[in-house]
Design a protein around this motif. Structure first.
Motif, PDB file in Angstrom:
ATOM      1  N   VAL A   1      16.884  -6.540  -6.207  1.00 24.14           N
ATOM      2  CA  VAL A   1      17.494  -7.126  -7.859  1.00 24.14           C
ATOM      3  C   VAL A   1      16.568  -6.175  -8.964  1.00 24.14           C
ATOM      4  O   VAL A   1      16.616  -6.696  -9.929  1.00 24.14           O
ATOM      5  CB  VAL A   1      16.918  -8.533  -7.777  1.00 24.14           C
ATOM      6  N   GLY A   2      16.594  -4.943  -8.493  1.00 20.82           N
ATOM      7  CA  GLY A   2      16.125  -3.825  -9.306  1.00 20.82           C
ATOM      8  C   GLY A   2      14.637  -4.023  -9.902  1.00 20.82           C
ATOM      9  O   GLY A   2      14.452  -3.227 -10.935  1.00 20.82           O
ATOM     10  N   ILE A   3      13.837  -4.647  -9.249  1.00 22.13           N
ATOM     11  CA  ILE A   3      12.427  -4.731  -9.681  1.00 22.13           C
ATOM     12  C   ILE A   3      11.583  -3.533  -8.454  1.00 22.13           C
ATOM     13  O   ILE A   3      11.478  -3.843  -7.403  1.00 22.13           O
ATOM     14  CB  ILE A   3      11.560  -6.103  -9.177  1.00 22.13           C
ATOM     15  N   GLU A   4      11.302  -2.403  -9.212  1.00 25.56           N
ATOM     16  CA  GLU A   4      10.714  -1.256  -8.412  1.00 25.56           C
ATOM     17  C   GLU A   4       9.487  -1.552  -7.744  1.00 25.56           C
ATOM     18  O   GLU A   4       9.169  -1.496  -6.631  1.00 25.56           O
ATOM     19  CB  GLU A   4      10.930  -0.033  -9.211  1.00 25.56           C
ATOM     20  N   LYS A   5       8.657  -2.147  -8.770  1.00 30.13           N
ATOM     21  CA  LYS A   5       7.294  -2.606  -8.372  1.00 30.13           C
ATOM     22  C   LYS A   5       6.927  -3.814  -8.897  1.00 30.13           C
ATOM     23  O   LYS A   5       7.364  -4.370  -9.985  1.00 30.13           O
ATOM     24  CB  LYS A   5       6.363  -1.667  -8.734  1.00 30.13           C
ATOM     25  N   GLY A   6       5.914  -4.447  -8.203  1.00 29.88           N
ATOM     26  CA  GLY A   6       5.369  -5.869  -8.852  1.00 29.88           C
ATOM     27  C   GLY A   6       3.937  -5.475  -9.350  1.00 29.88           C
ATOM     28  O   GLY A   6       3.721  -4.387  -9.596  1.00 29.88           O
ATOM     29  N   SER A   7       3.074  -6.453  -9.626  1.00 34.41           N
ATOM     30  CA  SER A   7       1.871  -6.465 -10.414  1.00 34.41           C
ATOM     31  C   SER A   7       0.835  -6.022  -9.301  1.00 34.41           C
ATOM     32  O   SER A   7      -0.459  -5.584  -9.780  1.00 34.41           O
ATOM     33  CB  SER A   7       1.352  -7.588 -10.935  1.00 34.41           C
ATOM     34  N   GLU A   8       1.139  -5.800  -8.095  1.00 31.33           N
ATOM     35  CA  GLU A   8      -0.001  -5.577  -7.040  1.00 31.33           C
ATOM     36  C   GLU A   8       0.177  -4.469  -6.252  1.00 31.33           C
ATOM     37  O   GLU A   8      -0.496  -4.380  -5.110  1.00 31.33           O
ATOM     38  CB  GLU A   8      -0.308  -6.934  -6.345  1.00 31.33           C
ATOM     39  N   ASN A   9       1.244  -3.678  -6.437  1.00 32.14           N
ATOM     40  CA  ASN A   9       1.651  -2.599  -5.379  1.00 32.14           C
ATOM     41  C   ASN A   9       0.282  -1.635  -5.855  1.00 32.14           C
ATOM     42  O   ASN A   9       0.019  -1.221  -6.779  1.00 32.14           O
ATOM     43  CB  ASN A   9       2.803  -1.993  -5.746  1.00 32.14           C
ATOM     44  N   ARG A  10      -0.173  -0.809  -4.533  1.00 34.57           N
ATOM     45  CA  ARG A  10      -0.990   0.080  -4.880  1.00 34.57           C
ATOM     46  C   ARG A  10      -0.217   1.473  -4.203  1.00 34.57           C
ATOM     47  O   ARG A  10       0.837   1.295  -3.493  1.00 34.57           O
ATOM     48  CB  ARG A  10      -2.267  -0.091  -3.868  1.00 34.57           C
ATOM     49  N   THR A  11      -0.935   2.798  -4.400  1.00 33.67           N
ATOM     50  CA  THR A  11      -0.270   3.826  -4.039  1.00 33.67           C
ATOM     51  C   THR A  11      -0.463   4.334  -2.528  1.00 33.67           C
ATOM     52  O   THR A  11      -1.867   4.086  -2.117  1.00 33.67           O
ATOM     53  CB  THR A  11      -0.646   4.658  -5.043  1.00 33.67           C
ATOM     54  N   ILE A  12       0.406   4.984  -2.131  1.00 31.36           N
ATOM     55  CA  ILE A  12       0.082   5.567  -0.672  1.00 31.36           C
ATOM     56  C   ILE A  12      -0.960   7.021  -0.714  1.00 31.36           C
ATOM     57  O   ILE A  12      -0.931   7.358  -2.106  1.00 31.36           O
ATOM     58  CB  ILE A  12       1.472   6.026  -0.178  1.00 31.36           C
TER      59      ILE A  12
ATOM     60  N   ILE B   1       0.756  -1.465  -0.172  1.00 34.92           N
ATOM     61  CA  ILE B   1      -0.002   0.032   0.044  1.00 34.92           C
ATOM     62  C   ILE B   1       0.676   1.119  -0.097  1.00 34.92           C
ATOM     63  O   ILE B   1       0.396   2.488   0.345  1.00 34.92           O
ATOM     64  CB  ILE B   1      -0.943  -0.150   1.081  1.00 34.92           C
ATOM     65  N   GLY B   2       2.172   1.083  -0.433  1.00 31.70           N
ATOM     66  CA  GLY B   2       2.840   2.278  -0.645  1.00 31.70           C
ATOM     67  C   GLY B   2       3.827   2.726   0.619  1.00 31.70           C
ATOM     68  O   GLY B   2       4.371   3.805   0.285  1.00 31.70           O
ATOM     69  N   PHE B   3       3.706   2.119   1.635  1.00 31.77           N
ATOM     70  CA  PHE B   3       4.573   2.625   2.836  1.00 31.77           C
ATOM     71  C   PHE B   3       5.805   2.128   3.016  1.00 31.77           C
ATOM     72  O   PHE B   3       6.110   0.888   2.620  1.00 31.77           O
ATOM     73  CB  PHE B   3       3.692   2.031   4.125  1.00 31.77           C
ATOM     74  N   SER B   4       6.737   2.892   3.129  1.00 31.28           N
ATOM     75  CA  SER B   4       8.085   2.359   3.703  1.00 31.28           C
ATOM     76  C   SER B   4       8.832   3.452   4.691  1.00 31.28           C
ATOM     77  O   SER B   4       8.458   4.368   4.731  1.00 31.28           O
ATOM     78  CB  SER B   4       8.983   2.438   2.318  1.00 31.28           C
ATOM     79  N   GLY B   5       9.518   2.497   5.689  1.00 27.28           N
ATOM     80  CA  GLY B   5      10.159   3.283   6.529  1.00 27.28           C
ATOM     81  C   GLY B   5       9.444   3.971   7.541  1.00 27.28           C
ATOM     82  O   GLY B   5       8.113   3.548   7.979  1.00 27.28           O
ATOM     83  N   ALA B   6       9.691   5.465   7.950  1.00 24.77           N
ATOM     84  CA  ALA B   6       8.976   6.099   8.625  1.00 24.77           C
ATOM     85  C   ALA B   6       8.533   7.580   8.304  1.00 24.77           C
ATOM     86  O   ALA B   6       9.476   8.036   7.560  1.00 24.77           O
ATOM     87  CB  ALA B   6       9.755   6.573  10.062  1.00 24.77           C
TER      88      ALA B   6
END
Length: 481
Positions: free
Chosen positions: A465-476, A89-94
Motif C-alpha cells: 500500500v505504498g508504505i516503505e517503512k513504519g515507525s519501528e524499522n531498524r537498519t541492516i 531489522i532490515g532483512f528481506s529475501g536472500a
C-alpha cells in the motif's frame, strides 16, 4: 560449634548454587533448508522414513501451527536468531555473494544471549546472514563455526551436472563456494561430490562439540545446507528411499538428528538438553522430484500461503517437556529467543523484538495462548497476510505460484505471477489448505483482523500500500570502510 554450623551452611549454599548453575539447560537447534511441512514421518511424509525425528516427537512435543519468520532463507534465519520479524531489522529475501550487507551488530542474537551466561556456543552449517568477516558467526556470539556462508546454489557450477560454468554466463560469475572454519576459508566446494559431504561434516562437528563441552552449558546451532538444491547426500543414504534423491537427503538429515541425540545420551546430558528441530521455510516446489512436500498446504517457499511458512517443529527435553504431546497453538521462530532466555534466565536486549515467551506451551500448558497473531511479511517489505487465532486474512498482493509444470532432476520449472486483487479470508481450523475464501460471510472478522493490519503497517510498513517503512524499522548491517 557456631563456626562449624556456618561452614556447613556455606558449603550447602555453595553446592546449591553449583547445582542451579549446572541445571541450566543445554540447547540444540537443528534448522533444515527448504524442508516442507509434510517432510517428516510424524507429519505425514511418504516415500522415506524419519525414525529418529518420529521418536523425538513421541518422547517430546510437536507443533502443528508453527511458522518460520519469513518464507525464504536469509530473512528466516535473521528472525530465528534475533527474535524479530526480519523486516524490522532490515532483512528481506536472500542475500547473494555480491551483497555488502548482513546482520547488524547492534542486534542481540540467541548465541550472544547464551554467551553472556557463560555458555559454549557453536554454529555448523549454512549461515546466510552476510559473508564478510564482520557478519560471520564468530562476530555474533558463536565461539566456533564451520559451514558455508550462503546457499549452496550460489556457486559457479551447474546445479545439475556440477560442471564449472563459463564466466559471463550468469551463474558462472559467482565466486567459488567456500567452506569456512572460524573466519577463514578452509576449502572450496567445487563439485556435487563435495556437496554430498556437507551433512556429514556438520554432523561430525556437532558431535565433537558436544563431546568437548558436555560438562558445562552449551548452545549448538546446526543449520543444515540440505535440502536446498543442488541436493547432496553421502553414499550412506544414496538410493535408500522410495522417493529418490530428495528422500535420500531427508533420511540423512534424520540420521544426523539421531547422531546428535546419541551424543547427548553418551555424554549423559540428554535429559537437560532442549533439542529443537524445525525448518527455514516450505518446499521449493518448482524443482519437482528434488523438492519436498507442503503436506497438503497451499503453495510453498517464497509465498505467504501456508505451504511457504508453516513448518514442522519438534522439541525434546525430558526435564521440561511432557512426552507425546501435540500443540495446536500459534507459535513462530521469532519466539525462540525470548523463550530460551526465560528458560535459561538469560537477559534480552532493550531493543524491541517481536517474539513472545512460549515456555508455558513447552511445559504442556495448552490453556496458555501467548501468541495471538502471525504477520506474513515477504518481499522487500510487503505485508501479504495476517493470521489471528484460527482466521487468516490474505491481503491484495502479487506472488509467483507453483501451479504449473515443475522441473525435475535439478532443473527448476517456471512459476506464474498471480495477483490477489481483493482481501481473502480463510478459516485455518476447517480449511488449512486455503481453498475456500469466506470473506463475504464474515465481515466482522475481516474488520477485526484489519485492525492488526493497520497496526503492523504503522510499526513496520507495507509496500503493498505504498508504505516503505513504519515507525519501528531498524537498519541492516553494512560494511564499515
Amino acid at each position: 560449634m557456631k563456626n562449624l554450623i556456618l561452614l556447613l551452611a556455606l558449603f550447602t549454599l555453595t553446592k546449591y548454587v553449583q547445582a542451579k548453575q549446572t541445571t541450566r539447560p543445554n540447547v540444540v537447534i537443528v534448522f533444515i533448508d527448504d524442508e516442507g511441512y509434510g517432510d517428516v514421518g510424524c507429519y505425514g511424509a511418504t516415500g522415506f522414513e524419519t525414525p529418529h525425528l518420529d521418536e523425538m516427537a513421541s518422547k517430546g512435543m510437536r507443533f502443528t501451527n508453527f511458522y518460520s519468520a519469513q518464507p525464504v532463507c536469509s530473512a528466516s534465519r535473521a528472525g530465528l536468531l534475533t527474535g524479530c520479524y526480519p523486516n524490522r531489522i532490515g532483512f528481506s529475501g536472500a542475500l547473494f555473494p555480491h551483497h555488502k550487507i548482513g546482520i547488524n551488530g547492534e542486534e542481540l542474537t540467541i548465541a550472544e544471549m547464551f554467551k553472556e551466561q557463560g555458555y559454549a556456543t557453536a554454529c555448523f552449517g549454512k549461515w546466510h546472514l552476510g559473508w564478510q568477516k564482520e557478519f560471520l558467526p564468530l562476530q555474533h556470539g558463536f565461539d566456533e563455526y564451520v559451514g558455508v556462508p550462503y546457499s549452496n546454489d550460489m556457486w559457479p557450477n551447474s546445479n545439475v551436472t556440477g560442471e564449472r560454468l563459463p564466466v559471463g554466463n550468469g551463474r558462472g560469475d559467482y565466486p567459488e563456494l567456500p567452506l569456512i572454519r572460524g573466519n577463514e576459508v578452509a576449502e572450496t566446494i567445487t563439485s556435487l561430490a563435495d556437496q554430498d559431504k556437507l551433512t556429514t561434516i556438520y554432523t561430525e562437528e556437532a558431535i565433537d562439540f558436544i563431546d568437548r563441552n558436555a560438562s558445562s552449558p552449551f548452545f549448538l546451532y546446526v543449520p543444515h545446507t540440505m535440502g536446498h538444491i543442488p541436493l547432496g547426500v553421502s553414499e550412506k543414504f544414496r538410493g535408500k528411499s522410495e522417493q529418490g534423491l530428495y528422500g535420500d537427503v531427508m533420511m540423512e538429515i534424520d540420521w544426523s538428528v539421531g547422531q546428535i541425540m546419541d551424543a547427548l545420551e553418551k555424554n549423559q546430558v540428554e535429559d537437560n538438553t532442549i533439542f529443537i528441530f524445525t525448518t527455514d521455510n516450505g518446499p521449493w516446489l518448482n524443482f519437482g522430484n528434488h523438492a519436498g512436500s507442503a503436506g497438503g498446504l497451499r503453495e510453498g517457499k517464497t509465498t505467504s500461503w501456508e505451504g511457504g511458512q508453516r513448518v514442522p517443529f519438534i522439541i525434546h527435553w525430558p526435564n521440561g517437556v511432557p512426552a507425546g504431546r501435540v500443540c495446536h497453538r500459534l507459535a513462530c521462530a521469532v519466539d525462540l529467543l525470548p523463550t530460551l532466555a526465560a528458560l535459561s534466565n538469560g537477559t534480552l536486549s532493550k531493543r524491541k523484538i517481536d517474539g513472545v515467551d512460549i515456555s508455558a506451551l513447552f511445559e504442556g500448558d495448552f490453556t496458555s495462548d501467548p501468541r495471538q497473531t502471525i504477520l506474513y511479511y515477504h518481499g522487500k517489505n510487503h505485508l501479504n497476510g495476517v493470521r489471528k487465532g484460527n482466521w487468516k486474512l490474505v491481503l491484495p498482493h502479487t506472488y509467483r505460484s507453483y501451479d504449473t509444470q515443475p522441473g525435475n532432476d535439478g532443473h527448476g520449472g517456471k512459476r506464474i505471477a498471480v495477483e490477489i486483487k481483493e482481501p481473502e479470508l480463510y478459516n485455518m481450523m476447517r480449511d488449512p489448505g486455503e481453498q475456500y475464501n469466506v470473506a463475504a460471510y464474515y465481515p466482522d472478522k475481516m474488520a477485526e483482523i484489519m485492525e492488526v493490519v493497520e497496526e503492523a503497517r504503522q510499526m513496520l510498513g507495507d509496500l503493498n500500500v505504498g508504505i516503505e517503512k513504519g515507525s519501528e524499522n531498524r537498519t541492516i548491517g553494512t560494511l564499515q570502510d
